[in-house]
Design a protein around this motif. Sequence first.
Motif, PDB file in Angstrom:
ATOM      1  N   GLU A   3       2.430   1.736  -3.545  1.00 42.34           N
ATOM      2  CA  GLU A   3       1.374   2.325  -4.421  1.00 42.34           C
ATOM      3  C   GLU A   3       1.161   3.503  -4.210  1.00 42.34           C
ATOM      4  OE1 GLU A   3      -2.237   0.032  -3.626  1.00 42.34           O
ATOM      5  OE2 GLU A   3      -1.392  -1.970  -4.003  1.00 42.34           O
ATOM      6  N   ASP A  46       0.855  -1.262   0.085  1.00 40.27           N
ATOM      7  CA  ASP A  46      -0.010   0.045  -0.052  1.00 40.27           C
ATOM      8  C   ASP A  46       0.772   1.239   0.057  1.00 40.27           C
ATOM      9  OD1 ASP A  46       0.999  -0.622   2.413  1.00 40.27           O
ATOM     10  OD2 ASP A  46      -0.845   0.105   3.660  1.00 40.27           O
ATOM     11  N   ASN A  56       1.750   6.256  -7.416  1.00 43.74           N
ATOM     12  CA  ASN A  56       0.855   7.146  -7.552  1.00 43.74           C
ATOM     13  C   ASN A  56       1.003   8.416  -7.699  1.00 43.74           C
ATOM     14  OD1 ASN A  56      -1.272   5.050  -8.697  1.00 43.74           O
ATOM     15  ND2 ASN A  56      -1.695   4.596  -6.687  1.00 43.74           N
ATOM     16  N   ARG A  96       1.606  -3.654 -12.050  1.00 38.93           N
ATOM     17  CA  ARG A  96       0.182  -3.317 -11.960  1.00 38.93           C
ATOM     18  C   ARG A  96       0.105  -1.890 -11.982  1.00 38.93           C
ATOM     19  NH1 ARG A  96      -2.531  -2.624  -7.282  1.00 38.93           N
ATOM     20  NH2 ARG A  96      -0.706  -3.811  -6.171  1.00 38.93           N
ATOM     21  N   LEU A  97       0.752  -1.146 -11.432  1.00 41.35           N
ATOM     22  CA  LEU A  97       0.625   0.470 -11.636  1.00 41.35           C
ATOM     23  C   LEU A  97       1.547   1.083 -12.677  1.00 41.35           C
ATOM     24  CD1 LEU A  97       0.640   1.433  -7.847  1.00 41.35           C
ATOM     25  CD2 LEU A  97      -1.330   1.007  -9.305  1.00 41.35           C
ATOM     26  N   VAL A 123       3.688  -4.869  -7.923  1.00 42.14           N
ATOM     27  CA  VAL A 123       3.067  -3.271  -7.804  1.00 42.14           C
ATOM     28  C   VAL A 123       3.601  -2.630  -8.951  1.00 42.14           C
ATOM     29  CG1 VAL A 123       3.119  -1.112  -6.346  1.00 42.14           C
ATOM     30  CG2 VAL A 123       2.632  -3.434  -5.259  1.00 42.14           C
TER      31      VAL A 123
END
Length: 343
Positions: A34, A31, A38, A70-71, A67
């Motif tokens: 991420e 988390d 972001n 995916r991001l 991560v």
Amino acid sequence: MLPPPLIPEIEGPGTRPYWSVMIPTYNPRADYLEETLNSVLQQDPGPEQMQIEVVDDCSNDNTASEVTRRLGAGRVTFHAESQNRGLANNWNRCIERARGHWVHILHQDDIVLPGFYDLLRKGVECSEAGAIFCRHAIVYSNGHWDRISELHRESAGLLDDWHAKITAQQLIQCPAIAVRRRVYEQLGGFLPNLHYVVDWEMWQRIASQFPVCFEPSILACYRLHGSSATSRLKLDAADVRDVRQMIELTATYHTPARGRALARKARLWFAQIAVYNARDLLVTVGFVPAWRMIFEALRLSHNRHVVRMIFSFLALWFRIIGSRLRCWMKSKLRTSVPSEASK
């Protein structure tokens, strides 16, 4: 102390991005990582202007790569080391792999706020600064703000006598600063034998050779949480020992008289932090790590302010002992005196 590792120049023709946002990771929380990614991707000007890369130091699982995939969606590249090299060496690998003119090392649990890259770029375009940093917020694990860093000037620009100020106190956190790659090429990388203050030493080394620019906006967040490397180093006072070693080194970045005076200020400043951390450890962890911290604080400074803080620590220690002793005595009395029902 060994000399800084060499940072090679970028060879070959071709255009280079303005920014290299390098994210060193080791066993990251998904988390947090991420949020970190972001915060950068929301400000992404495109691959021609910004390199974004995660550099993993041989983590125990695939969290960092998963991560990133995916991001990042192909926009963020991923590099994995074949063996664990340690914090400073991983930061140096980030610099080596950076292709941009400016390098931003953003930790796996920190974030940048909107406008970070635009405002920092605007702040250095008209100067020969070797580095630029902004104000930052210290945030808790849940993202709530605790405090903000000092305002060094009202508008963006170069700082006066910054070398002395950054020697006396650590005033910059990593997510808030970007450095020209050629500065690293000239001065070398982070010192692997330091751990807690590897960044503070670098900011002093840069300030000894280059002007430093400041952006007054709050544009980055440095996260505090119990599983961070910083928190782990406090448990056996390794952070204070690291500071003492670093101060002996960075005093030599000045003339002898100035270096001694600034070293005294730095030792006093961090000794007070060490006593404050000792109080926190006493309440949250226990006596042993707290006393380690007190011992190391006294090795840093015998200033009367530090001694006064230690007396306050002792008063807290006695109160805690007294409280635990009373609880123990009450417990003994309850078990030794028969109740009315049992008579």
